[in-house]
Structure formats: C-alpha cells, structure tokens
Write an enzyme that holds these catalytic residues in place. Sequence first.
Site, PDB file in Angstrom:
ATOM      1  CB  SER A 170      -0.962   0.018   1.191  1.00  0.00           C
ATOM      2  OG  SER A 170      -2.056  -0.847   0.953  1.00  0.00           O
ATOM      3  CE  LYS A 172      -4.797   1.831  -0.162  1.00  0.00           C
ATOM      4  NZ  LYS A 172      -4.108   0.565   0.126  1.00  0.00           N
ATOM      5  CB  SER A 209      -4.059   1.687   4.300  1.00  0.00           C
ATOM      6  OG  SER A 209      -3.329   1.221   3.194  1.00  0.00           O
TER       7      SER A 209
END
Length: 328
Positions: A116, A119, A173
């Site tokens: 992640s 992101k 997240s």
Amino acid sequence: MRWRHLWGAFGVAAMVLAGVGGPSRAPAQTANFHPCNAQPALPICQHGYGRRVAAARWGAAPAPLDPDASAQAPLVTRDPAKEIEKLKSAAIFVKDMDTSDVLFARGEDVVRPIASIVKLMTALVVVDAGLPMDELIAIDASDVDVPSELPSRLAVGARLSRADLLHLALTSSENSAAHALGRTYPGGMEAFVEAMNAQAKALGMEDSRFVEPVGLSNENVSSARDLARLIHAASGRTLIRAFTTDARYSIEGRTFRNTNMLVGRPHWEILASKTGTTREAGDCLVMMVRLGGRNLAMVLLDAQGMSGARFGDAVRLRRVLDSRMAAK
C-alpha cells in the site's frame, strides 16, 4: 560495489553490521500475516474478542508487539551498534533530502513489491491532476471487490467526496477508496495507471513500476531509494501531508485510524507517512520526519518478526541517528 556514505565515524561500523554494499538479492521471508500484525491500530485489534475473531478468520495468531514500537519505548541509546543489530527490515534507507546525505542504507536498490505504499503515488496523481475535491463519488462493486484479505469498510452505494476518499486511502489505507479514486480518473483506470508511471518517471524513480492504485498486486514494485523520492514529493503536497499525519478520521459515524502507530506520538515530528503490508511485500513503512533540524526520508521495507517490527525499526533508527547528532 558502490559504497554508501553513512553518518560520521560510526559509518564504517554501521556498514559492517548492517551489511551495506551492493544490492542484496536475498528472497523475502514469509510474513506471519494477520491484520493485527500489519495494522495494530485497526479497531478489531483493540480488544481481545476482536483479536480472537480475526485469528479465526485469517488463521494466524497476532504476534506480540515489538517492545521498541510501544509508546513507552525510549528514544535514546548508549549502544548504537546494538540497535543496528536488532533491525528487522530487509531494506532500509535514510536520506537527508535537503543535503542529499545518505545516513543509513541497506538493500536500498533491491526492487520488490511495495504493497500500500502505492497509495502515495495514487494520491500524487489525484492531487496533481487538480480534480475537484468536493465531487461526490459513489462506491461501486468493483471498488469493494478488490482481492484483499481485509474487508472493505465502505459499502457499495456510499457517496463520499474525492477528498474523503483520499483521506481514507492515506490515513487508514482503505483499499476501496484508493480503487474508486483510480476508477473515476479522467480516462478511467488505464489512464490513471499511465499517469502513475509518468509521475514516477518525472520523479526519477527508475526502479519503479505501477499497475494499479491500491497496492495489492505484486507487480507494483520499487526500491527503497526510489521510495525516498516518492515520500519527499508527497510531503510537499498540503493535502497528502495533512491526511497522512492525521491520527484518525471520522466520517458518517465511523472512525478510521491511522495505520502508522507513530503518528500523533510526542517527540515525533512526522511530515508525511504511509504503511503497506502484503504477504509478499512484508510490513513496510515510509516517512518524512523532521529530526535534529533535518528533513529525513526514512524507508523500511519487508520488516519481519513481531507485530509492529517496522515501527520498532523506525525507533531504533531514530536512536542511532540521535546518538550521532548528540556526539557532534
């Protein structure tokens, strides 16, 4: 072999202990995957019942919390070398982004999945595109059905502003929020991924490749050296800086907590941050921190061991760096 410049006279010892040198190609270890290992701040991890439910669902008991990751962990040391020996991350890179001094490096050029951390690039593309942040976006089935071991906390049909989705993607997240941001980009998901890779090229991220905006694909890859560039760029965007350093965000009666345990703690000046976890990437953490008057990019990838090992590594690095500053 390219030598890495570490901090002061301690550098040679640090290189020996940390294994600094050419890129390491050791395979990643298999993480003890459990959502409470990856994200201790999840509400399900805060109570014994929730932890038992999670263990039954994912089939792995949460590991004990790394003592160096706890809120009571000291930020000083008399033995920096011992702190380095305890580091659990496969790749570590600390760089002063104002002077370009590399303060610590290990496995920084190894290309690996980054989970992640992706992101952050998703956020850069959205913010730099100048899209209206107050535009309402409906969550659809494709956003919720991303192949994650953690269930979405957003329901199909929920309508949130682009700013809310960005906030959720960065603070907690939230996978479905990141997917919705990519899906609704002008030109759709294909155009969004092209923009992610174009942004990476513009930042000089030569080891990086992006295939989707969430971070669940192992084809999203980068190196610790590249990710220092990414977190530095992200910290320069006001929204990203604000959203990644929010300890929690409440919307529609629900509270979403930051996945970085260090956010909001006293004595930590975090300018921007992002966590990431998958089985293949391990536990990852990138941060821009202000330490001793210096703006440092701190990258930790594939941390192994107890729950919160990546946060424990950040504390251990902080002790080492603080000890060198005090000695000057």
